[in-house]
Design an enzyme around this catalytic site. Structure first.
Site, mmCIF file in Angstrom:
data_model
loop_
_atom_site.group_PDB
_atom_site.id
_atom_site.type_symbol
_atom_site.label_atom_id
_atom_site.label_comp_id
_atom_site.label_asym_id
_atom_site.label_seq_id
_atom_site.Cartn_x
_atom_site.Cartn_y
_atom_site.Cartn_z
ATOM 1 N N MET A 253 0.845 -1.196 0.000
ATOM 2 C CA MET A 253 0.000 0.000 0.000
ATOM 3 C C MET A 253 0.880 1.246 0.000
ATOM 4 O O MET A 253 0.418 2.346 0.349
ATOM 5 C CB MET A 253 -0.952 -0.018 1.190
ATOM 6 N N ALA B 131 4.089 4.005 0.819
ATOM 7 C CA ALA B 131 4.837 4.540 1.970
ATOM 8 C C ALA B 131 5.887 3.506 2.354
ATOM 9 O O ALA B 131 5.961 3.048 3.501
ATOM 10 C CB ALA B 131 3.911 4.890 3.127
ATOM 11 N N HIS C 100 9.487 -3.476 3.120
ATOM 12 C CA HIS C 100 9.024 -3.669 1.738
ATOM 13 C C HIS C 100 10.216 -3.896 0.807
ATOM 14 O O HIS C 100 10.180 -4.761 -0.073
ATOM 15 C CB HIS C 100 8.282 -2.426 1.243
ATOM 16 N N GLN D 55 -10.333 -2.470 2.341
ATOM 17 C CA GLN D 55 -9.855 -3.204 3.512
ATOM 18 C C GLN D 55 -9.779 -2.323 4.760
ATOM 19 O O GLN D 55 -9.320 -2.756 5.811
ATOM 20 C CB GLN D 55 -8.504 -3.854 3.226
ATOM 21 N N ASP E 213 2.195 -9.071 9.037
ATOM 22 C CA ASP E 213 0.747 -9.262 8.893
ATOM 23 C C ASP E 213 0.466 -10.762 8.952
ATOM 24 O O ASP E 213 0.131 -11.403 7.961
ATOM 25 C CB ASP E 213 0.283 -8.646 7.578
ATOM 26 N N ARG F 23 2.646 2.935 8.965
ATOM 27 C CA ARG F 23 1.937 3.784 9.932
ATOM 28 C C ARG F 23 2.878 4.410 10.966
ATOM 29 O O ARG F 23 2.487 5.339 11.666
ATOM 30 C CB ARG F 23 0.857 2.974 10.653
HETATM 31 O O1 PAF Z 1 -0.195 -5.793 3.445
HETATM 32 C C1 PAF Z 1 -0.620 -4.842 2.753
HETATM 33 O O2 PAF Z 1 0.047 -3.821 2.574
HETATM 34 C C2 PAF Z 1 -2.008 -4.956 2.125
HETATM 35 O O3 PAF Z 1 -2.894 -5.589 2.972
HETATM 36 C C3 PAF Z 1 -1.970 -5.620 0.736
HETATM 37 C C4 PAF Z 1 -1.530 -7.061 0.827
HETATM 38 C C5 PAF Z 1 -1.047 -4.847 -0.179
HETATM 39 C C6 PAF Z 1 -3.381 -5.601 0.128
HETATM 40 O O4 PAF Z 1 -3.852 -4.307 -0.015
#
Ligand code: PAF
Length: 280
Positions: free
Chosen positions: A30, A32, A37, A61, A150, A187
């Protein structure tokens, strides 16, 4: 690095590269972007010929409108970080591009989503599963990369892949942490300096609780101690702190030998909701 804003462009690129025998990796994000990442992108670059990264703040979501409104959006900064990490194609769609019509399909992951994030964020995993399915269809990856931070999302996506027979491999990477232990998160940038200063307590409490689990402290006692330790910091409001079976995600009331365990936490700090977990 290619930058695609339409589903048709991404689909055409993915089809062409697949037909040419190239191995495609997908890193859904998402935006940022942080080092967590980038490590996923680097891993994908080491294992695949093409690395597609999606940057899309998926509205379906979010169950909290303020969280959606305040979610950081820095696409230029993200794009500048991605190419050096080995990304070959960035998918940067608008909401209308991903959702040309309201999505009416509903996913039900049963017990997997009746705990933790699913219980506290109604509809969250329906939105995740919807957008992840769309990304899998458009990018046609051989491998998709997700972060262990996550934890429940990984379990839900694993179920999605199995139930819908997506022909891809899931790769899960360990949580990347700041030097003081705080799990990297998009965040975190929204934390005030005062909240940022106390945020590492979340991981400290997780690691202390993990040690207690290993020592055989009864789960209810361990959980009460952890919640009390978090609540001692006035800026932190814990939402849940759970010892779960790492496969079924169901809360563990008593230990049984050989059961894979994880500790998962969600807490609010000055208007920012953070999650973290450790495998025990
Ligand atoms: O983990 C995230 O950043 C989001 O939940 C994802 C997997 C990109 C789906 O929007």
């Amino acid at each position: 690095m290619h930058v695609f804003t339409t589903a048709a462009e991404l689909r055409a690129y993915a089809e062409a590269r697949r037909s040419a025998g190239r191995r495609l990796g997908l890193v859904p994000t998402m935006g940022a972007l942080h080092n967590g990442h980038l490590q996923l992108v680097q891993a994908a670059a080491a294992q695949c010929d093409e690395v597609i990264t999606s940057v899309f703040v998926n509205p379906t979501q979010f169950n909290n409108p303020d969280d959606l409104r305040l979610y950081p959006r820095v696409p230029e900064q993200d794009a500048a970080m991605l190419a050096p990490a080995g990304c070959t194609a960035l998918f940067l769609p608008s909401v209308a591009e991903v959702y040309p019509q309201p999505s009416v399909l509903r996913f039900d992951f049963g017990p997997l989503e009746q705990v933790m994030e699913g219980a506290h964020r109604p509809g969250h995993f329906n939105g995740v599963a919807t957008v992840v399915s769309k990304l899998f269809h458009l990018a046609r990856p051989h491998v998709a990369y997700f972060g262990q931070k996550d934890f429940q999302q990984v379990a839900v996506v694993r179920q999605l892949v199995a139930d819908l027979s997506f022909d891809l491999e899931l790769v899960v990477y360990p949580t990347v942490r700041e030097a003081d232990g705080l799990a990297m998160s998009s965040r975190n940038g929204r934390l005030s300096p005062a909240a940022r200063a106390v945020a590492p307590l979340i991981y400290q409490v997780l690691t202390e609780a993990a040690a207690q689990v290993r020592q055989g402290v009864p789960p209810a006692q361990m959980q009460a101690l952890a919640l009390a330790a978090l609540a001692e910091e006035p800026q932190i409001t814990p939402e849940y702190f759970e010892l779960i079976d790492a496969h079924t995600l169901q809360p563990v009331q008593q230990y049984s030998s050989g059961q894979p365990l994880a500790l998962c936490v969600a807490a609010h700090l000055g208007g920012v909701r953070l999650i973290d977990n450790v495998l025990v």
